[in-house]
Motif scaffolding. Sequence first.
Motif, PDB file in Angstrom:
ATOM      1  N   LYS A   6       0.840  -1.200   0.000  1.00  0.00           N
ATOM      2  CA  LYS A   6       0.000   0.000   0.000  1.00  0.00           C
ATOM      3  C   LYS A   6       0.876   1.251   0.000  1.00  0.00           C
ATOM      4  CE  LYS A   6      -2.507   0.837   3.657  1.00  0.00           C
ATOM      5  NZ  LYS A   6      -3.586   0.962   4.650  1.00  0.00           N
ATOM      6  N   VAL A   7       0.535   2.195  -0.889  1.00  0.00           N
ATOM      7  CA  VAL A   7       1.261   3.459  -0.955  1.00  0.00           C
ATOM      8  C   VAL A   7       0.393   4.649  -0.552  1.00  0.00           C
ATOM      9  CG1 VAL A   7       2.972   2.708  -2.641  1.00  0.00           C
ATOM     10  CG2 VAL A   7       0.820   3.716  -3.441  1.00  0.00           C
ATOM     11  N   GLY A   8      -0.919   4.441  -0.445  1.00  0.00           N
ATOM     12  CA  GLY A   8      -1.769   5.553  -0.053  1.00  0.00           C
ATOM     13  C   GLY A   8      -3.243   5.200  -0.055  1.00  0.00           C
ATOM     14  N   VAL A   9      -4.026   6.183   0.420  1.00  0.00           N
ATOM     15  CA  VAL A   9      -5.481   6.049   0.478  1.00  0.00           C
ATOM     16  C   VAL A   9      -6.091   7.323  -0.094  1.00  0.00           C
ATOM     17  CG1 VAL A   9      -7.474   5.754   1.988  1.00  0.00           C
ATOM     18  CG2 VAL A   9      -5.314   4.623   2.557  1.00  0.00           C
ATOM     19  N   ILE A  10      -7.036   7.169  -1.024  1.00  0.00           N
ATOM     20  CA  ILE A  10      -7.729   8.328  -1.580  1.00  0.00           C
ATOM     21  C   ILE A  10      -8.614   8.929  -0.490  1.00  0.00           C
ATOM     22  CG2 ILE A  10      -9.462   9.110  -3.255  1.00  0.00           C
ATOM     23  CD1 ILE A  10      -8.435   6.928  -5.150  1.00  0.00           C
ATOM     24  N   THR A  11      -8.408  10.212  -0.201  1.00  0.00           N
ATOM     25  CA  THR A  11      -9.213  10.858   0.837  1.00  0.00           C
ATOM     26  C   THR A  11     -10.429  11.556   0.246  1.00  0.00           C
ATOM     27  OG1 THR A  11      -7.865  12.872   0.750  1.00  0.00           O
ATOM     28  CG2 THR A  11      -7.245  11.196   2.373  1.00  0.00           C
ATOM     29  N   THR A  12     -10.221  12.245  -0.861  1.00  0.00           N
ATOM     30  CA  THR A  12     -11.317  12.986  -1.476  1.00  0.00           C
ATOM     31  C   THR A  12     -10.919  13.395  -2.893  1.00  0.00           C
ATOM     32  OG1 THR A  12     -12.879  14.811  -1.154  1.00  0.00           O
ATOM     33  CG2 THR A  12     -10.585  15.266  -0.614  1.00  0.00           C
ATOM     34  N   ASN A  71     -16.987  12.659 -11.487  1.00  0.00           N
ATOM     35  CA  ASN A  71     -17.933  11.547 -11.330  1.00  0.00           C
ATOM     36  C   ASN A  71     -17.286  10.185 -11.551  1.00  0.00           C
ATOM     37  OD1 ASN A  71     -20.041  13.370 -10.820  1.00  0.00           O
ATOM     38  ND2 ASN A  71     -20.396  13.630 -13.012  1.00  0.00           N
ATOM     39  N   ASP A  72     -16.192  10.150 -12.324  1.00  0.00           N
ATOM     40  CA  ASP A  72     -15.514   8.888 -12.608  1.00  0.00           C
ATOM     41  C   ASP A  72     -14.665   8.396 -11.435  1.00  0.00           C
ATOM     42  OD1 ASP A  72     -16.603   8.968 -15.143  1.00  0.00           O
ATOM     43  OD2 ASP A  72     -14.839   9.941 -16.020  1.00  0.00           O
ATOM     44  N   ILE A  73     -14.298   9.300 -10.521  1.00  0.00           N
ATOM     45  CA  ILE A  73     -13.376   8.924  -9.441  1.00  0.00           C
ATOM     46  C   ILE A  73     -13.999   9.081  -8.052  1.00  0.00           C
ATOM     47  CG2 ILE A  73     -12.288  11.209  -9.175  1.00  0.00           C
ATOM     48  CD1 ILE A  73     -10.380   7.856  -9.306  1.00  0.00           C
ATOM     49  N   GLU A  74     -15.061   9.857  -7.941  1.00  0.00           N
ATOM     50  CA  GLU A  74     -15.660  10.168  -6.638  1.00  0.00           C
ATOM     51  C   GLU A  74     -16.051   8.914  -5.847  1.00  0.00           C
ATOM     52  OE1 GLU A  74     -18.465  13.660  -4.963  1.00  0.00           O
ATOM     53  OE2 GLU A  74     -19.158  12.671  -6.797  1.00  0.00           O
ATOM     54  N   LYS A  75     -16.488   7.883  -6.531  1.00  0.00           N
ATOM     55  CA  LYS A  75     -16.939   6.665  -5.851  1.00  0.00           C
ATOM     56  C   LYS A  75     -15.796   5.896  -5.187  1.00  0.00           C
ATOM     57  CE  LYS A  75     -16.906   4.432 -10.346  1.00  0.00           C
ATOM     58  NZ  LYS A  75     -17.751   4.100 -11.460  1.00  0.00           N
TER      59      LYS A  75
END
Length: 167
Positions: A6-12, A71-75
Amino acid sequence: MEDLLKVGVITTTHGVRGEVKVFPTTDVERFLDLEYVFLDTGKEKRKLEIENVKFFKNLVILKFKGIDNINDIEKYKKRELWVPREEAQDLGEDEYYIGDLIGMDVVLEDGTSFGTLKDVMETGANDVYVVETTQGEEVLLPAIKECILDIDVNGNKITVHLMKGLL
């Protein structure tokens, strides 16, 4: 050992053009060398090519090729980003990938079984190992040389010294 790290987590999201803010779980500069990451969608790991990297405070802002709309990445908020082990950074002496440590047996310096490493908390000064003892209790151990005596990744064992006040 894990095949992916793991290199990261999408926050927003960031803006409306498909960029995301990522909380890094590796050195932020590492993202400048990455060509792609795998996004854990919850169902599969989807390969995403990195188009652009920027930095904002303690976060990394990533733009992926082919994702040009919010809209393509928000989910994918709160989803993890991974890289294959062969793409990972080289480690220095006494450095380990957290994914390799989780689940290791923890023993006292006399060889007595103490528990299992469940998590590693990354703090500012030093990491803290979260150990579930053989009695089912949670104990926090600072990842310092006085407490963590030996880590044997191949033997799946961490040898610890319990300092006064830890229990």
